[in-house]
Each structure stands twice: as C-alpha cells, then as structure tokens.
Design an enzyme around this catalytic site. Structure first.
Site, mmCIF file in Angstrom:
data_model
loop_
_atom_site.group_PDB
_atom_site.id
_atom_site.type_symbol
_atom_site.label_atom_id
_atom_site.label_comp_id
_atom_site.label_asym_id
_atom_site.label_seq_id
_atom_site.Cartn_x
_atom_site.Cartn_y
_atom_site.Cartn_z
ATOM 1 N N TYR A 69 11.216 -9.438 -109.123
ATOM 2 C CA TYR A 69 10.037 -8.821 -108.498
ATOM 3 C C TYR A 69 10.470 -7.664 -107.588
ATOM 4 O O TYR A 69 9.814 -6.623 -107.531
ATOM 5 C CB TYR A 69 9.243 -9.864 -107.699
ATOM 6 N N CYS A 70 11.590 -7.880 -106.889
ATOM 7 C CA CYS A 70 12.140 -6.814 -106.031
ATOM 8 C C CYS A 70 12.549 -5.609 -106.873
ATOM 9 O O CYS A 70 12.298 -4.455 -106.495
ATOM 10 C CB CYS A 70 13.357 -7.319 -105.265
ATOM 11 N N ASN A 71 13.161 -5.869 -108.012
ATOM 12 C CA ASN A 71 13.632 -4.773 -108.862
ATOM 13 C C ASN A 71 12.471 -3.959 -109.412
ATOM 14 O O ASN A 71 12.547 -2.720 -109.469
ATOM 15 C CB ASN A 71 14.500 -5.329 -109.996
#
Length: 221
Positions: free
Chosen positions: A90-92
């Site tokens: 999700y961060c990526n």
C-alpha cells in the site's frame, strides 16, 4: 458537472481485493482485529493535526545526505509522507502516486519527502525500485514519527504472520521493537504550520495525492 477522481483510492481497493482472494480467511481476521484494536486505541487523536507547529528535523536520505525540514521550508511548502516500509504494498502504491504528480508539486513550489523507520539501504532500494525523484529519509528508531504522534507497536498477533509473508521488520528497521508509524501525510507551510493532515489507523487507507496537491496549490496562490 465534474466528478472528482480518486486514482490512488481505486488502486488501493483493487490491491486489497486481490489480497483478500489469496490470503486465508483466518489471517485476514487476525489483521482486521489488529486494525480495529489500533483504531480503538485512539492513536489517531494523538497525531499532530492542522494548525499544529511541525517539529523541525534532520534525517539522512537514501545516500546518507542530511535533509533538514527548516532548510526545505525556505524554498516553499513541504509535503511529508510517513510510510511503514518498502515491504508494504500500500505504501509503494502511494509513493508511486506521489511520484506521478511530482512535476505538479514542483510547479506549485513544494518539496516532497517520504519518511520511514527503515535503514538507509532500504530507503535506497525503494527509491530505485520505484524511480522516485524525491527524498526518501530514514527515521531509524522512529524518533521523528514519535514527535508527530504516529508511532505504534505492531500487534503481537501480526508479528509471526508478517514473518510468514516474508516481511522481516527487525532486519529492515535495525531493531526488534516492531514499532511503525501510522501512514500519514502532512502539508507544512513556510511558517512551519501544518495546513493539511491525514493519519489513519487502517493502513489500507491513504491520503489522495490530488487532494494534497490542491492544498499546495492553494498555498501557492
């Protein structure tokens, strides 16, 4: 009538749907329970918010060069994105979405930085993997995230589960505290005041970069 697009939200929902199809239900239940508990803890209410003064800091980027918030603010507003680590899909997705809008942030006079508790080697890895052209900083020990009120300890039920997914947080962060920052995004004006704040206990939810850009453009005008 214009409709607002939420491209990042759509990508996150799509990833989440695929994840739910692949991962056993008991693992999903464990993760959902941990998220519910984190929400119930009220941690989000401790995070810095609009109107607060942003703590100054100096952190190393992926190459070891020191980046200081006060220096960046001399050039214009600063967008800070706190993320959990390169292991977090999700961060990526979020980092790539900000990268896609980077020319527009620059045009509006803003600097963009991302911060995680990972060691510089992993910051370099995420920078190269996603061709990021903004600074990715290492906040080892979550010292800065703590000043922003974002730090929590990954629930004990999730630690072996993450290991089973091949996620080794102690190695990535250089300690075995399992402390992570809430995913959060801030826009800080040149006076060091927070003008936009997004912090969320549910790590699958993120600030929409278009919304963040709108705040930056408003500051520029």
């Amino acid at each position: 009538m214009t409709t607002t697009t939420h491209p990042l939200a759509e990508q996150l929902a799509e990833y989440r749907a695929g994840f739910q199809q692949k991962v056993p239900q008991d693992a999903q239940n464990t993760m959902a329970a941990a998220t519910d508990a984190l929400e119930a803890s009220g941690i989000v209410n401790q995070a810095l918010t609009v109107g607060d003064q942003a703590p100054n800091f100096e952190l190393p980027d992926a190459t070891g060069k020191a980046v200081r918030l006060s220096e960046l603010l001399k050039q214009g507003p600063v967008v800070i994105n706190f993320y959990r680590g390169e292991w977090c899909p999700y961060c990526n997705l979020e980092l790539r979405a900000f990268q896609n809008l980077l020319p527009e942030f620059k045009q509006a006079g803003a600097n963009l930085i991302a911060i995680s508790p990972e060691l510089p080697d992993h910051s370099l890895s995420v920078t190269e993997k996603h061709s990021l052209e903004f600074s990715v900083l290492s906040d080892v020990g979550n010292k800065i995230s703590r000043q922003y009120g974002l730090v929590f300890t990954l629930d004990a039920s999730l630690q072996p589960l993450y290991q089973s997914f091949g996620i080794d947080i102690p190695t990535n962060n250089g300690d075995d505290s399992y402390e992570l920052p809430l995913p959060a995004t801030y826009v800080i004006d040149q006076a060091g005041r927070i003008r936009y704040a997004f912090a969320e206990a549910d790590y699958t939810q993120r600030a929409e970069p278009q919304d963040v850009l709108a705040v930056v453009k408003e500051l520029a005008s």
